[in-house]
Scaffold this active site. Structure first.
Site, PDB file in Angstrom:
ATOM      1  CB  CYS A  25      -0.899  -0.022   1.231  1.00  0.00           C
ATOM      2  SG  CYS A  25      -1.779   1.508   1.545  1.00  0.00           S
TER       3      CYS A  25
ATOM      4  CD1 TRP B 220      -6.268  -3.933   4.941  1.00  0.00           C
ATOM      5  CD2 TRP B 220      -4.674  -4.883   3.677  1.00  0.00           C
ATOM      6  NE1 TRP B 220      -6.039  -3.108   3.864  1.00  0.00           N
ATOM      7  CE2 TRP B 220      -5.059  -3.669   3.070  1.00  0.00           C
ATOM      8  CE3 TRP B 220      -3.684  -5.658   3.078  1.00  0.00           C
ATOM      9  CZ2 TRP B 220      -4.502  -3.209   1.892  1.00  0.00           C
ATOM     10  CZ3 TRP B 220      -3.116  -5.203   1.901  1.00  0.00           C
ATOM     11  CH2 TRP B 220      -3.529  -3.997   1.318  1.00  0.00           C
TER      12      TRP B 220
ATOM     13  CB  THR C 192      -7.933   1.609   5.450  1.00  0.00           C
ATOM     14  OG1 THR C 192      -8.003   2.446   6.608  1.00  0.00           O
ATOM     15  CG2 THR C 192      -9.252   1.700   4.693  1.00  0.00           C
TER      16      THR C 192
ATOM     17  CE1 TYR D  95      -5.439   2.797  -5.433  1.00  0.00           C
ATOM     18  CE2 TYR D  95      -3.911   4.649  -5.295  1.00  0.00           C
ATOM     19  CZ  TYR D  95      -4.246   3.341  -4.984  1.00  0.00           C
ATOM     20  OH  TYR D  95      -3.388   2.572  -4.240  1.00  0.00           O
TER      21      TYR D  95
END
Length: 363
Positions: free
Chosen positions: A72, A105, A139, A203
């Protein structure tokens, strides 16, 4: 500071949002919603960890654990800042695997698939410990309070700035000033443009829902990259003559550009390696202690190509590009500058945090 330097807003709980590198898969595991522009909902858990504990969470060494994925770009910022400032002993780090499902995650890199400090299999458990029924994206990066197992914050913008300004008592000797007070306005201004057009801009290209939205994002991205190339043609770093927070924020996008964004996100006017100034700048930082030694190209490629199945349905991960050229001479020393200012380079990373050399050509 306060979480708005990248154009976002903050919130404490409730609602539906997407953030960080994990766009909440809205329906059927899709990242792209047909028919328009990609919009990143920037409501985060806005709690701050500060020296005066004004939000109820004091700076305290050994209390918190930084949860990241090396895949990330937003988490990569925190890894770099923590490393440059020498906060490894003050804030431990949990590294999630490069892929995730709709739920969270996972700590599948650890023995038994469980983080050895938090004792959890999924980062979601820390979010639910504080906010039962939490509805937003789970996140990274996130900071977790180890004694309670509760997430404290995932507001990645102010998180890195707080490491620079609130944790000074625990910085290593020789730690650089990544957010010098006299340059903060300029750093914030540059960082806001970077986020809008580059960090989030890739993105906006990759998750665009129609041709018009894609073309708009594409032109904004490359117009800004051209602007950055012009800015960096005569100076080694983005703001001042030392590495600052702005350089870290640009680097984590540039290092992913050719392996991922150029092809996977259709950011294909030029490869980074075809933009001479930015390519030399990126190599300069990559070869600086604390930057390239945090990068795991294998994790980066696996994340984007395996997780974004509506963009890459087969999940096939490309073998290229050749990464050896990251170690070629860059010539940026001729522009002067002092990478760490009056400070010193960080020592090598702790053995447990070293990147697999099979994944990345290490400086």
């Amino acid at each position: 500071m306060g979480g708005t330097t990248e154009g976002g807003t903050t919130a404490d709980a409730g609602g539906t949002a997407t953030s960080g590198d994990e766009v909440l898969m809205r329906t059927g595991g899709r990242y792209v919603e047909p028919g328009g522009e990609f919009t990143r909902d920037q409501r985060y858990i806005a709690t701050r960890i500060t020296a005066d504990a004004r939000d109820g969470w004091p700076v305290e060494p050994g209390r918190y654990r930084l949860a990241v994925s090396r895949a990330c770009p937003w988490a990569n910022r925190l890894i770099i800042v923590r490393r440059l400032l020498g906060l490894e002993d003050a804030i431990s780090m949990a590294v999630a695997g490069p892929t995730h499902d709709k739920r969270s995650w996972t700590f599948d890199l650890d023995p038994g698939g469980r983080d050895p400090v938090l004792g959890v299999e999924r980062l979601a458990e820390a979010y639910f410990a504080r906010f039962p029924g939490y509805e937003r994206g789970i996140t990274v990066p996130a900071i977790v309070d180890v004694p309670t197992g509760q997430v404290v914050t995932n507001d990645f913008g102010p998180m890195s700035l707080d490491l620079s300004t609130q944790w000074t008592a625990y910085h290593r000797e020789g730690a650089p000033d990544l957010y010098p007070e006299r340059l903060r306005d300029e750093i914030d201004e540059v960082s806001a443009a970077l986020f809008r057009d580059v960090n989030n801009g890739v993105y906006r290209c990759g998750f665009a829902g129609d041709q018009a939205a894609y073309e708009k994002a594409y032109h904004r991205l490359f117009d800004r990259l051209d602007w950055l190339g012009e800015r960096l043609a005569g100076q080694r770093y983005l703001v001042g003559d030392t590495i600052t927070e702005a350089d870290i924020r640009l680097f984590t996008t540039l290092v992913r550009f050719d392996p991922v964004y150029h092809g996977h996100f259709k950011c294909n006017r030029s490869k980074l390696a075809e933009m001479p100034v930015l390519w030399a700048y990126a190599r300069d930082l990559f070869q600086t202690p604390g930057f390239g030694d945090t990068i795991d190209f294998d994790h980066i490629k696996r994340h984007y190509y395996e997780v974004h199945r509506d963009i890459n349905p087969t999940g096939v991960v490309p073998l290229g590009p050749d990464l050896a050229n990251w170690l070629t001479p860059h010539g940026r020393e001729a522009l002067g500058g002092r990478p760490f200012g009056d400070g010193t380079p960080p020592p090598p990373p702790p053995p447990a945090e070293r990147v697999d050399p099979a994944h990345t050509p290490l400086p």
